[in-house]
Motif scaffolding. Structure first.
Motif, PDB file in Angstrom:
ATOM      1  N   PRO A 274      40.158  30.784  41.201  1.00  0.00           N
ATOM      2  CA  PRO A 274      40.954  31.061  39.863  1.00  0.00           C
ATOM      3  C   PRO A 274      42.182  31.454  40.188  1.00  0.00           C
ATOM      4  O   PRO A 274      42.939  31.584  39.260  1.00  0.00           O
TER       5      PRO A 274
ATOM      6  N   GLY B  72      36.008  38.913  30.077  1.00  0.00           N
ATOM      7  CA  GLY B  72      36.622  39.981  29.751  1.00  0.00           C
ATOM      8  C   GLY B  72      36.069  40.676  28.261  1.00  0.00           C
ATOM      9  O   GLY B  72      35.998  41.858  28.105  1.00  0.00           O
TER      10      GLY B  72
ATOM     11  N   GLY C 178      42.766  39.047  43.966  1.00  0.00           N
ATOM     12  CA  GLY C 178      43.629  38.025  43.067  1.00  0.00           C
ATOM     13  C   GLY C 178      44.784  38.100  43.883  1.00  0.00           C
ATOM     14  O   GLY C 178      45.517  36.865  44.121  1.00  0.00           O
TER      15      GLY C 178
ATOM     16  N   LEU D  24      46.958  33.159  32.452  1.00  0.00           N
ATOM     17  CA  LEU D  24      46.081  33.292  33.327  1.00  0.00           C
ATOM     18  C   LEU D  24      46.044  34.734  33.742  1.00  0.00           C
ATOM     19  O   LEU D  24      45.013  35.396  33.962  1.00  0.00           O
ATOM     20  N   CYS D  25      47.159  35.082  33.993  1.00  0.00           N
ATOM     21  CA  CYS D  25      47.294  36.438  34.877  1.00  0.00           C
ATOM     22  C   CYS D  25      47.031  37.417  33.809  1.00  0.00           C
ATOM     23  O   CYS D  25      46.413  38.491  33.866  1.00  0.00           O
TER      24      CYS D  25
ATOM     25  N   TRP E 219      40.051  28.733  34.096  1.00  0.00           N
ATOM     26  CA  TRP E 219      39.894  29.846  34.596  1.00  0.00           C
ATOM     27  C   TRP E 219      40.622  31.084  33.547  1.00  0.00           C
ATOM     28  O   TRP E 219      39.624  31.885  33.607  1.00  0.00           O
ATOM     29  N   SER E 220      41.466  30.514  32.862  1.00  0.00           N
ATOM     30  CA  SER E 220      42.045  31.379  31.709  1.00  0.00           C
ATOM     31  C   SER E 220      40.927  31.864  30.619  1.00  0.00           C
ATOM     32  O   SER E 220      40.491  33.037  30.295  1.00  0.00           O
TER      33      SER E 220
ATOM     34  N   SER F  80      45.081  37.413  30.996  1.00  0.00           N
ATOM     35  CA  SER F  80      43.515  37.587  30.711  1.00  0.00           C
ATOM     36  C   SER F  80      43.074  38.006  32.067  1.00  0.00           C
ATOM     37  O   SER F  80      41.806  38.744  31.992  1.00  0.00           O
ATOM     38  N   PHE F  81      43.465  37.695  33.252  1.00  0.00           N
ATOM     39  CA  PHE F  81      42.663  38.334  34.358  1.00  0.00           C
ATOM     40  C   PHE F  81      42.882  39.962  34.483  1.00  0.00           C
ATOM     41  O   PHE F  81      42.111  40.758  34.704  1.00  0.00           O
TER      42      PHE F  81
ATOM     43  N   PHE G 193      38.211  33.676  32.100  1.00  0.00           N
ATOM     44  CA  PHE G 193      38.379  35.296  32.286  1.00  0.00           C
ATOM     45  C   PHE G 193      38.379  36.086  30.847  1.00  0.00           C
ATOM     46  O   PHE G 193      37.923  37.258  30.699  1.00  0.00           O
TER      47      PHE G 193
ATOM     48  N   LEU H 107      40.667  41.394  32.260  1.00  0.00           N
ATOM     49  CA  LEU H 107      39.456  41.630  32.821  1.00  0.00           C
ATOM     50  C   LEU H 107      39.358  42.817  33.650  1.00  0.00           C
ATOM     51  O   LEU H 107      38.422  43.716  33.369  1.00  0.00           O
TER      52      LEU H 107
END
Lengths: 262, 268
Positions: free
Chosen positions: B213, B252, B188, B159-160, B244-245, B162-163, B248, B166
């Motif tokens: 997210p 992204g 975030g 998740l992190c 959410w992954s 992919s954020f 993102f 983005l």
């Protein structure tokens, strides 16, 4: 005088360069949001748990905001020292400063300036005034002087931290993460009500790095929580002394400078 | 093709392991920071008049240490090298490679996190168990909770990354400077529970806080560890993370694809 003109002119150039970015105002907004949201944890904790003894949220926020405003002012006006370890020493750019006919201190201080950094002291000052109003502190020449000397002293203290950090970066070349304890983490300490603060923390931030001298004591005298006047007025001398000592470290560092980078 | 991304991951990870001392100094920083936080929370739990609730002091202390363990997932800064490439114009060279820019940079971004995890976060977390009484980290609340904590951390890693990608995609439009990227990072950081465990936020916000997210980056794994989320509810937390992954990554990739078409290569 020449130094001051040089300082102001450099600031202006950085300012004009900064606003060329289309999104520069978003950065101002961002720092403003950081400054406003940073104490949110404390505010929410007070909302959940209520006051701690006679320590209300206004008290904590006042002490916190005094420290943050000073930090923000130092960060704005001496930004170059904040960046110094990573941007000047590591890259070897410091060589160029040595060649110029201006003092190293002014050149280093003004080697960076970011307009958005001013958002933090602006927000901090607003909180200071709000807290003072909530504590029913009457405006008077005495309280004005206390406030100004606290902020001036505080700016000198935090400038001292940056200068100290730059001084030792000549030896360590980077690896100064732990200095955060005297910058961003130092004002987090103000979230702990003073009577409950662990003794070690209290001593470090009074005698080693006089953060409480420029935040808690002036606040206490301003609002009449029981500290004597002279302790509230110590902010300015303490700040000057701390910056003076840091300048010594800086000078030793400069003398030992061997160029790095390519 | 996949081999190329794996190699990039490996090279980048090996590269960043050279900076061990820097990471250890970061570990000390995390440590001091956590001690200050714990001192502040302890005062509230012990001396405040109000009812409290939400979490116990022990859970809060463990939450703070788990947060330090997961600090490598801080969603604030994109990969320093990539930022350098964007501002210096080296991104032009990156575009010449026969690789998908998104996955190439994804591999770099996530590999850069690894050293921080091992040298900074793990060291700090393990030392935390040796601390005296009120400051010490505690073992996980239940074995089942810990077994679910591990996959939750892996999902948080996904998740992190992919954020951050983005954020990188947003930063690819360089004329806007750092502002938009930092604003995203700030949201975030705040909503991941980094400032205050999300379960200590006001009660009426709880459903929102769980589903948004950023809870998945730190708070959901931490809840499983400290036992404030039952193991039987873990599926919801992990589903939120994965959902959410995917979002993102999709957004992204979309932004990155559009940006690359109109990319202005800076410098020379």
């Amino acid at each position: 005088m020449k130094e001051l003109r040089f300082y102001v002119r450099s600031l202006r150039l950085h300012l004009l360069g900064g606003v060329e970015y289309k999104g520069w105002w978003i950065m101002v907004l961002q720092v403003l949001v950081v400054a406003v949201t940073d104490p949110i944890g404390t505010v929410l904790m007070f909302a959940r748990f209520g006051s701690v003894g006679s320590w209300s949220v206004e008290r904590i926020l006042l002490i916190y905001a005094l420290a943050v405003t000073s930090y923000g002012l130092a960060e704005s006006l001496f930004r170059g020292f904040d960046y110094f370890p990573s941007k000047m020493v590591r890259s070897g750019d410091f060589d160029r400063l040595l060649l110029r006919p201006r003092t190293l201190f002014t050149q280093a201080a003004v080697s960076y300036f970011h307009i958005h950094r001013l958002a933090r002291p602006a927000a901090g000052l607003a909180v200071v005034f709000w807290c003072l109003a909530r504590q029913n502190t009457a405006p008077s020449p005495r309280s004005l002087w206390l406030l100004v000397s606290a902020l001036l002293g505080g700016t000198l203290v935090y400038a001292g931290v940056f200068v100290f950090m730059s001084g030792i970066s000549f030896f360590t070349v980077g690896i100064l993460d732990w200095m955060i304890i005297f910058t961003n983490a130092s004002y987090q300490v103000t979230r702990i009500p003073l009577p409950y603060m662990p003794g070690a923390l209290r001593s470090v931030f009074t005698f080693v790095m006089p953060m409480l001298v420029i935040s808690y004591y002036p606040a206490s005298v301003l609002c009449g929580w029981g500290e004597p006047l002279w302790k509230g007025l110590l902010a300015l001398p303490a700040g000057a002394a701390f910056l003076g000592l840091s300048l010594l470290v800086w000078r030793v560092g400069v003398r030992h400078y061997k160029s790095t980078g390519s | 093709m996949r081999k190329a991304y794996l190699s990039i991951f490996r090279i980048r990870a090996a590269e960043s392991f050279q900076y061990r001392i820097a990471a250890l100094s970061g570990s000390l920083t995390s440590f001091l920071w956590a001690v200050i936080e714990i001192a502040a929370f302890t005062v509230f739990f012990k001396y405040a008049r109000g009812p409290g609730g939400g979490l116990t002091l022990e859970q809060t202390v463990s939450h703070i240490w788990v947060r330090e363990l997961l600090l490598f997932l801080q969603p604030y800064n994109i990969d320093g090298d990539l930022l350098g490439k964007l501002t210096s114009g080296d991104v032009g060279v990156e575009l010449c490679r026969p690789l998908d820019l998104y996955w190439h940079w994804f591999a770099r971004t996530s590999a850069g996190k690894l050293v921080v995890f091992v040298m900074r976060c793990l060291v700090c977390f393990l030392v935390a168990f040796l601390l005296p009484g009120g400051f010490a980290a505690r073992p996980p609340a239940s074995p089942a909770g810990f077994l679910l904590f591990v996959p939750a951390v892996l999902c948080a890693f996904l998740l992190c990354s992919s954020f951050l990608m983005l954020m990188t995609a947003v930063r690819t439009n360089i004329t806007w400077g750092d502002g938009p990227m930092y604003l995203l990072g700030l949201a975030g950081g705040l909503l991941s529970g980094g400032y205050l465990p999300l379960q200590l936020w006001p009660g009426f916000m709880q459903p929102f806080l769980l589903l948004q997210p950023f809870a998945g980056i730190c708070d959901i794994p931490a809840r499983l560890y400290i036992g404030s989320m039952e193991p039987s509810e873990a599926w919801l937390g992990i589903a939120v993370q994965l959902f959410w992954s995917v979002v993102f990554i999709a957004v992204g990739r979309f932004i990155m694809a559009r940006r690359v078409k109109t990319l202005v290569v800076q410098g020379g």
